[in-house]
Each structure stands twice: as C-alpha cells, then as structure tokens.
Enzyme design. Structure first.
Site, PDB file in Angstrom:
ATOM      1  N   SER A 295       0.835  -1.195   0.000  1.00  0.00           N
ATOM      2  CA  SER A 295       0.000   0.000   0.000  1.00  0.00           C
ATOM      3  C   SER A 295       0.867   1.241   0.000  1.00  0.00           C
ATOM      4  CB  SER A 295      -0.908   0.015   1.230  1.00  0.00           C
ATOM      5  OG  SER A 295      -0.190   0.377   2.391  1.00  0.00           O
ATOM      6  N   ASP A 296       0.326   2.349  -0.475  1.00  0.00           N
ATOM      7  CA  ASP A 296       0.947   3.616  -0.161  1.00  0.00           C
ATOM      8  C   ASP A 296       0.588   3.923   1.295  1.00  0.00           C
ATOM      9  OD1 ASP A 296       2.376   5.959  -0.391  1.00  0.00           O
ATOM     10  OD2 ASP A 296       1.519   6.476  -2.334  1.00  0.00           O
ATOM     11  N   ALA A 297       1.258   4.900   1.873  1.00  0.00           N
ATOM     12  CA  ALA A 297       1.199   5.117   3.316  1.00  0.00           C
ATOM     13  C   ALA A 297      -0.231   5.197   3.829  1.00  0.00           C
ATOM     14  CB  ALA A 297       1.966   6.382   3.677  1.00  0.00           C
TER      15      ALA A 297
END
Length: 742
Positions: A295-297
């Site tokens: 995932s992105d953050a």
C-alpha cells in the site's frame, strides 16, 4: 559489528533448504508459521517508531517498536536515513540481528528507502530528479544512475526502494511532477524499465549488491483531477489500456520489478487499494506478476476513513486483502486485525498465505536468508565515490535543455564576457563556487540571490510579498549592472512544488506562472541593456511567456543534482553542448490544460480567443550549439500485411562546427481508426552523437505493437489502413512518410 556477523548465515531453516528452489523454501517456511507470523510479513513500519543508536553505537529500540515487530515484520522504512553510510550500515546490521534472533524462524526484514534524488539518506550521491533523467532521453544513462543508487542503498543495509514512478504526469499543477518521467507513455516506459533494471542490478545483483524496486503508483495516480493530491481519477478504459498501464506492464514483464505500490487514489470510482481488477486480474493473472504489492502510506485504512468504501477498519482490511494488497504500509489499524478476522472468515487464510508468501519470496530473491548483513567498512567507499560523483555530473550535463539562444549568445566567451552576474531566487549557496571552478580565473563572477520565493516553511509556505522582496531585488539589479552579462536563476523550489501529504502539507498549485517578483526582476535586468541568460530550475512545468519572448537565452535545468550548477556553468561556457529534450509539453497558460502532445487529434480543431495557438514549447523540443539536418526518410515497404513489421530510416548530419548529441524521435500517426485517435504518438527514439560534418543513417523497426490500439470493440489490435511515420528533432519538427496495413 564483528566480521563474523557481516558474513553470517541463518541456520533456523533446514540445512537442506538452501539447495532447494525458492518456491520450495517459501512453502516449507509458510507451513511452520502461525497466522500471526504470516500477518507480520504483511506489514511495514517506520523506523521513526523508535530505532536509534546510543552514544556507544549500540541499538536502542522503543517498546512500541518491539511490540510492532514481535511476530516478525515485512520491512522497516528508512532505518538509518539520517546517519552517514558506515553508521547506517551498523544500525541496519544490528536491527537485522534483532529481527532474526527474535523470530522463531529466523526471518529477516526488508529495509526500505525512496530514490527521487538518489538514495533518500545522508551521505549518498545527490543525483538529479527523475524528470531530469527523462530530459536526457538516454535510457543507458538512466540505468547506470539507478545502478549506482542500488549499490549505495545496499551498502547501507537497505533492500528495497519505493521507486521508481511509472505514472504519466500531464498536469503541472500537481506538486509531484518532478518525481516521474514525463507525459508520454513510451518515454516513461523506457525510463522506468531502465531505472528498475539499474537499481536491481539487472536481476543479477538482487541477492548481494543491489536492491529491489517497488514501481508505483498503480495505476493512474498522476491523473488526479485538478492536479490535487488525493483527488479523484477519471480515465477511460481505453486510455487506461493504451496509455496508463504500459509502463507498469513493462516494469513487470521486461524489468521484473520486485514490488508494485498501489495508487493513493481511485480509478473511475473504485479505490485502487480495493481494486481486484487491477491488483489481481491485470497485475497477476494477465501479466504474471509474482512479486509483492504494498500500500501507499496508510491507504488500506483510508479505504474506511477517507475513501469511505468500507464501514470500518475490519472491512477495509478485508477489502484490501481480497483485492490483492499484500502489505500494509504504516497503518496499525487494519492488517493487524487479520489474525482475529481469520477466525471469523477462514476463507481469507489462503489469501494471507499468498500475501505472506509473496513477501517471503522477495526476501529469498534478495538473499536475506543467506546473507542478511552488509560489510560496514565498505559503505563509505561505495557512497559518493569519485565515479559516482562523475556520473552525477554526466547525468546533469546530459539533461540540460537549451530552449532559446538568440543570436548565438551562448556559449559565453571569456574574451567578450569577462564579468558575469549570478542573480535570482534560485541561486544556491554552492552556485558561485561551482561556476568559478568550471569557468576558471579568466571570468569574474558577482553573485546576489536577491530574494527568496517563500518564507521557507516546508508544510504550509507563504509567498513573500513584493515589499519583502524589494530590497533584495534592488541588490540583484545593482549587481547585474556591474557585469557584462547576467545569468538569472528563476523558477520554483522544494517549497513551491512538492508532495501534498495527507494531513499536514500542501504542495499543488492553481497557477503555473512564475511566482512572486521573478518577472519584475527579469524586466529590470533586461532594461540594463545587457544579455540576460535565464536558467530555469523547477519541479513543475512553468508558463514563461515573457521570458521566452525577451530573454537572450534560456537553459531549462529542471531540478538537477549536486553537480547541477557545475553542469550549467560548463554548458554556458561551451565546455559541454546541450542535448536534453523536453519530456513534457510547455503550455502558454494554465487555461490550456489538459495539454499534452498526444491528445486526440480532434482536440486541435480550435484554439482560444486572444492568444497564440499551440504550446510555448512542444514535447521533445531542445536546441543545440551545433546544427542537425534530417533528410531522406525512407520506409522499407509502403504496404505490409497485418502483423508484419517494416523499417524506417533517416539520414542525420551534424552540419555545425561542434560535436553534439541529437535525440532522433519517431512518431506514428493513425489517420483513421475505429475510435478517435491521438494526433501522434512517440514510438521510438535514439540519442546519437555526431562529430562536425558526420552523417549517420538511423534505422528503426516499426513493429505491430507500435501500431496497435484498443478499438471500438475494446480489443487491442492493429487496424488495417493508412499510417504515417514521422521522424525528427521534436514532436513538431519532423519529416513524414506513409504506408498501408492490409
């Protein structure tokens, strides 16, 4: 760290396992792991949670950090990022030792960095940004730069980077524009393939000398509406297949990227982190990707509290997992719930096994089970080596774009220009020294920055007012009045174009004009009656209409690395011949957006009232100190059967007096299709170096894939009919020839 530790191998696995294929080792390990341990391999936490060295150089971990990794962990983001190379290698060895020794199965962690200017850490080589590398139009150079990035990162004990970006960037309002490789599908594809191959050591260095790439943001992130980070993304299914996905597909199938990061955004209403079609059907089933997705953050949690496509954290975790998200980056609220959710929904256990297996497979490919530690003493020799600094200079030189050179004012001659003023808000602390070193003692420099653009507050900067800039502006003009010529550094900086983080920063703009008092400074300098050479430094495309009309010369430097001002000085004084080309169209005004060269051809029917039509500078444009002549465009055939290839060739001659490099660009037009087609599309390019008077014949193979499009029936194929081949020095300066597919 003791030498034996740097050479240690793990013994927790069966001794016979090291001789088995990776899949057997992954399966054998999974069979021994609890659900909690598997989920541990599905999370990445940040070193800011509490990883440090004490005064004695020993590892200190917070209790919170220990709790986060007690069942193992996929990886740690940015450990040792603020330490010099040898200390970074030490803390990462110690951290790895802790993870291995506190795991029932001796499972190591992956340590992750970013790579927008080289390794995002102290004491590494500061290379130019990806948009600069794209401006070089030199995939071989890009691969060599990223090869060094991989070596420097691995020497510090890192294993993965959340880079490169395969996004198309077509909206200069977007603050992250310079992190990607431009607006064009083919150019971005070739740059991304080169970057992934380089940083991964072309696959051969993954287990020892290089790191793995996490290509991002899958998919469509650069197309956020209004150029605003986290805004929605609307892309037709046809454009997704033909334009947005190819760089990612090439990263998977040609460069074998070890990881894929999902996009912050949605895609036509479907949140990318919960998009099974993207993450499973396309990425894995169609393309055969067998790495891991991350995932992105915090974005799996945001399926609940931002995207609102899940009612709570449990639903967000299930949605992400079932879509194909393997690793939860940072969030402590979602995938940590999976062990309990597995008791309620046992059908997710195979998905957990798949996700954890994908991460373990990456760790085996990185050699972490057999060689988890690095030689701390080698790190200072690899980071910022003379060869690396020379490569940084080469990349900066190769990416400089000459936009204007009125009456041949460049290169500057010390005999005619003995005193040069360096002024403007983009003047840096090292600029004067680098110009002096490059030009030598025969030129006297006077430097005066004058004023800054903002107050320097990184998250929410304020522009300085004209009144705040007035005194500095006067100093800059006074300095220029004492010189034979002025080099004016204008554009934008890290405060005026940057990532707009989710909670605590802005970074996108509603205008692409020059900020503050920069245009006024330019006019004041022109009024002195002396040559004004503009050096643009920026992280987003800027509309520079007045400068384009009135400056004597313009060098577009984008955002170069630590050798950038040396490269600029060498180019201004004729020690290097500029050869960069624009990776993005330069519009005249924000009102033209969207405005990339490969829009559908019907978009060019009408212009706007009261302004000149077309771009300020077209995609692929860039001048040289020498001259190149194109002639004799020939096709091997004027008719081919559907599925066949042909060749196109052109003669290129350096008709000037200097050796130089030219980027020969090949575009394809499809005049009539079952769907409305782009005006033209870049399909190949080659950077050629020629001596004065030298001629070379440049030949391209035109393959069926270069002619294919997704037709009205949503099938990608080559449609019969006429095609036009264009070859030249930019998207608008070309020779043409036609052929027919039957």
């Amino acid at each position: 760290m003791d030498t034996h530790l740097a050479q240690a191998t793990l013994t927790n696995l069966d001794s016979s396992a090291s001789a088995d294929p990776i899949e057997q080792r992954v399966n054998a390990l999974l069979a021994k792991m609890s659900v909690e341990e598997k989920v541990g391999q599905m999370r990445i936490v940040h070193a800011q949670l509490g990883v440090s060295l004490d005064a004695a150089g020993e590892l200190v971990l917070s209790e919170h950090f220990k709790q986060q990794v007690k069942h193992g962990i996929a990886g740690i983001k940015n450990p040792g990022e603020h330490l010099p190379p040898e200390q970074a290698a030490r803390i990462n060895n110690l951290l790895q030792k802790y993870l291995v020794e506190n795991s029932r199965h001796g499972i190591p962690g992956m340590f992750v960095t970013e790579s927008y200017n080289g390794v995002d850490a102290a004491g590494t080589t500061d290379f130019s940004r990806p948009i600069n590398l794209a401006a070089s139009w030199n995939p071989d150079l890009v691969e060599r730069v990223w090869d060094q990035v991989g070596r420097e990162a691995r020497s510090r004990g890192m294993h993965m980077c959340h880079s490169p970006e395969a996004d198309l960037i077509r909206d200069p309002r977007f603050g992250r524009m310079s992190e990607a490789f431009g607006e064009d599908t083919h150019l971005v594809t070739e740059m991304v393939v080169a970057a992934v191959k380089g940083v991964q050591g072309n696959g051969q260095g993954l287990a020892s000398t290089h790191i793995g790439a996490v290509t991002k943001h899958f998919a469509g992130y650069g197309q956020v509406e209004g150029g605003r980070n986290f805004a929605s993304v609307q892309i037709s299914e046809r454009d997704l297949v033909d334009q947005i996905l190819p760089p990612f597909k090439a990263a998977v199938q040609r460069a074998h990227t070890l990881g894929i990061m999902s996009s912050h955004g949605d895609l036509n209403g479907i949140a990318c982190h919960g998009n099974h079609h993207l993450l499973t059907e396309i990425l894995r089933e169609q393309w055969g990707f067998d790495g891991y997705t991350v995932s992105d953050a915090n974005d799996i949690g945001r399926l609940f509290y931002f995207m609102a496509v899940a009612e709570n954290e449990d639903e967000a975790a299930l949605l992400g997992l079932r879509a194909g998200m393997n690793v939860d980056l940072y969030n402590e609220d979602c995938y940590v719930r999976l062990p309990q959710l597995a008791e309620k929904f046992p059908d997710i256990i195979p998905l957990i096994d798949q996700a954890a297996g994908n991460v373990l497979r990456a760790k085996f490919r990185l050699g972490l089970f057999d060689n988890p530690y690095v030689d701390e003493k080698a790190a200072p020799e690899i980071n910022r080596s003379p060869a690396s600094l020379a490569l940084a200079l080469e990349s900066d030189l190769d990416s400089l774009i000459l936009l204007k050179n009125e009456n041949g004012v460049l290169p500057l001659s010390p005999e005619k220009t003995s005193t040069v003023a360096l002024v403007g808000p983009l003047l840096k602390a090292q600029t004067l020294a680098q110009f002096q070193a490059a030009a030598g003692p025969s030129v006297t420099f006077r430097a005066e920055k004058g004023f800054s653009l903002t107050n320097g507050e990184i998250n929410y900067p304020d522009l300085l007012t004209p009144e705040q800039c007035a005194e500095g502006l006067e100093r800059a003009v006074q300095t220029a009045s004492q010189a034979d010529a002025t080099v004016l550094f204008v554009g934008g900086d890290e405060f005026t174009s940057k990532e707009a983080f989710f909670d605590f920063a802005i970074g996108d703009r509603a205008s692409i004009d020059l900020l503050g008092s920069q245009v006024e400074l330019f006019h004041r300098l022109k009024a002195l009656g002396k040559p004004v050479i503009v050096v643009l430094k920026h992280r987003r495309t800027l509309a520079i209409n007045e400068l384009a009309a009135e400056a004597d010369a313009i060098i577009d430097a984008w955002d170069p690395g630590e050798q950038g001002d040396t490269a600029i000085a060498m180019t201004l004084f004729g020690q290097s011949v500029p050869s960069g080309k624009l990776p993005c169209t330069v519009p005249r005004t924000i009102g033209q957006l969207p405005f990339h060269y490969s829009q559908k051809k019907i978009n060019y029917k009408k212009g706007y009232m009261f302004m000149e039509n077309g771009p300020l500078y077209p995609f692929g444009f860039g001048l040289s100190y020498t001259r190149f002549h194109y002639e004799n465009l020939q096709l091997s055939r004027d008719q081919i059967e559907n599925g066949a290839s042909l060749t196109a060739s052109i003669k290129l001659t350096n008709t000037g007096s200097l050796a130089g490099k030219e980027v020969v660009q090949l575009y394809i037009q499809d005049p009539i299709g079952s769907v409305v087609r782009p005006l033209k599309e870049l399909k190949a390019f080659r950077k050629i170096e020629l001596q004065p008077g030298e001629t070379k014949t440049v030949t391209f193979e035109i393959t069926p894939e270069m002619l294919a499009c997704t037709g009205a029936d949503m099938v990608r194929k080559v449609e019969n009919g006429d095609f036009v081949v264009q070859i030249g020095s930019s998207s608008e300066d070309v020779l043409e020839a036609g052929f027919r597919v039957v």
